[in-house]
Scaffold this motif. Structure first.
Motif, short mmCIF file in Angstrom:
data_model
loop_
_atom_site.label_atom_id
_atom_site.label_comp_id
_atom_site.label_asym_id
_atom_site.label_seq_id
_atom_site.Cartn_x
_atom_site.Cartn_y
_atom_site.Cartn_z
N GLY A 95 -26.34 -54.81 -11.84
CA GLY A 95 -27.01 -56.00 -12.33
C GLY A 95 -26.27 -57.29 -12.03
N PRO A 156 -32.23 -64.65 -19.68
CA PRO A 156 -32.71 -63.60 -18.78
C PRO A 156 -33.48 -64.15 -17.59
CG PRO A 156 -34.06 -63.68 -20.76
CD PRO A 156 -32.91 -64.62 -20.98
N HIS A 190 -36.35 -47.45 -20.51
CA HIS A 190 -36.77 -48.75 -19.97
C HIS A 190 -37.14 -49.71 -21.09
CE1 HIS A 190 -37.01 -48.27 -15.50
NE2 HIS A 190 -36.84 -47.02 -15.86
N SER A 201 -38.08 -56.01 -16.34
CA SER A 201 -37.85 -54.63 -16.73
C SER A 201 -36.36 -54.33 -16.65
CB SER A 201 -38.64 -53.68 -15.82
OG SER A 201 -38.42 -52.33 -16.19
N TYR A 202 -35.83 -53.66 -17.67
CA TYR A 202 -34.43 -53.27 -17.72
C TYR A 202 -34.32 -51.76 -17.90
CZ TYR A 202 -33.23 -58.21 -18.61
OH TYR A 202 -33.07 -59.56 -18.53
N ARG A 203 -33.21 -51.21 -17.44
CA ARG A 203 -32.90 -49.79 -17.67
C ARG A 203 -31.64 -49.70 -18.52
NH1 ARG A 203 -29.58 -45.84 -15.82
NH2 ARG A 203 -30.44 -43.73 -15.66
N ASN A 226 -26.89 -61.23 -15.65
CA ASN A 226 -28.12 -60.42 -15.69
C ASN A 226 -28.06 -59.20 -16.62
OD1 ASN A 226 -29.45 -62.05 -13.77
ND2 ASN A 226 -28.36 -61.01 -12.12
N ARG A 227 -27.02 -59.09 -17.43
CA ARG A 227 -26.94 -57.98 -18.39
C ARG A 227 -27.73 -58.34 -19.65
NH1 ARG A 227 -21.22 -56.10 -20.99
NH2 ARG A 227 -21.29 -58.32 -21.54
N LEU A 228 -28.34 -57.32 -20.25
CA LEU A 228 -29.02 -57.46 -21.54
C LEU A 228 -28.27 -56.62 -22.57
CD1 LEU A 228 -31.49 -58.29 -23.36
CD2 LEU A 228 -32.58 -56.15 -22.57
N ALA A 247 -28.19 -52.90 -21.04
CA ALA A 247 -29.18 -52.59 -20.00
C ALA A 247 -29.07 -53.62 -18.87
CB ALA A 247 -30.58 -52.60 -20.59
N TYR A 248 -29.58 -53.21 -17.68
CA TYR A 248 -29.58 -54.06 -16.49
C TYR A 248 -30.96 -54.07 -15.85
CZ TYR A 248 -24.49 -53.95 -16.82
OH TYR A 248 -23.19 -54.09 -17.24
N PRO A 249 -31.32 -55.11 -15.10
CA PRO A 249 -32.64 -55.16 -14.46
C PRO A 249 -32.90 -53.94 -13.61
CG PRO A 249 -31.56 -57.30 -14.33
CD PRO A 249 -30.52 -56.33 -14.85
#
Length: 253
Positions: A95, A156, A190, A201-203, A226-228, A247-249
């Motif tokens: 990410g 984001p 997801h 969308s993140y994984r 870009n990290r969530l 999570a990451y994109p």
């Protein structure tokens, strides 16, 4: 008269002898100089011991700058080939802005999060922090079941330079979306984040629990583009621990 002549004759002869010796010395020096210019080298070479730099070669012209040579192997090790093995490229954080990833809309404030496998579907509100809260990482969101985006950190979307943090309360004795982060979140899930510019969308990359006393000094707060990160109380120990979902994109499921 005869004695007078003899008295003056000797000094005259000595004077003539001194002039002849000086003349001879001049002739010898001239002859040596002639030989020196003729053969193009000094007749008396100074010793290297008494003049260390006398025989030194002139310094070469500076070469083009190159990378430093690898250190020579120790006596017990085998010598490597001239070129040496290629070094692996530095690992990239998933990410990160350098790593290839899915196309995402421009960075914009988040307004809603959906996490289907954890029955998580909440509205997101901006939460401003004062300087003390930012430095201490001790943050108390409003007492609701919604999520709160920490505005001083990342946003984001494309061009974001930091992590997007969303926090919320877990509730004892009541069903609340953030409770499910402790019981139902799993790596590979997801998450969809709706922003003012579109949906991302993140994984899920990791689910970790931290002692509340140690969370503020953890890698959770490292600047990662870009990290969530979703943070709530850990339901099995709500007063002592936090649960953190990272999570990451990713491509939409």
């Amino acid at each position: 008269m005869g004695q007078d002549r003899s008295r003056h004759a000797a000094p005259m002869r000595r004077g003539i002898l001194r002039w002849n010796r000086g003349d001879l010395a001049i002739l010898v020096c001239g002859f040596l100089a002639f030989l020196s210019f003729t053969f193009g080298a000094p007749l008396f070479q100074p010793s290297a011991q008494s003049h260390p730099t006398a025989l030194a070669r002139p310094a070469p012209l500076p070469a083009a700058r190159t990378a430093p040579a690898a250190p020579a192997p120790s006596d017990g090790g085998a010598a490597a080939g001239a070129a040496g093995p290629a070094q692996p490229a530095e690992a990239q954080t998933p990410g990160s802005s350098e790593a290839a990833g899915p196309e995402v809309p421009a960075a914009a404030p988040p307004i809603h999060i959906r996490y289907p496998s954890a029955a998580f579907d909440v509205a997101i509100h901006p939460l401003d922090l004062d300087g003390e809260a930012q430095s201490s990482r001790t943050i108390e969101p409003p007492a609701t079941k919604d999520g709160y985006w920490l505005t001083p950190f990342g946003v984001p979307g494309k061009g974001s330079g930091n992590t997007t943090y969303v926090i919320g309360h877990s509730w004892e004795g009541a069903d609340a979306p953030f409770n499910h982060l402790s019981s139902a979140a799993a790596v590979g899930d997801h998450i969809e984040v709706e922003t003012a510019a579109g949906t991302i969308s993140y994984r899920v990359d990791s689910i970790t629990t931290y002692l509340k006393s140690g969370l503020k000094d953890s890698a959770v707060w490292d600047m990662v583009p870009n990290r969530l990160v979703l943070i709530s109380c850990y339901t099995e120990d709500p007063w002592g621990k936090n649960v953190v979902v990272t999570a990451y994109p990713a491509d939409p499921q």
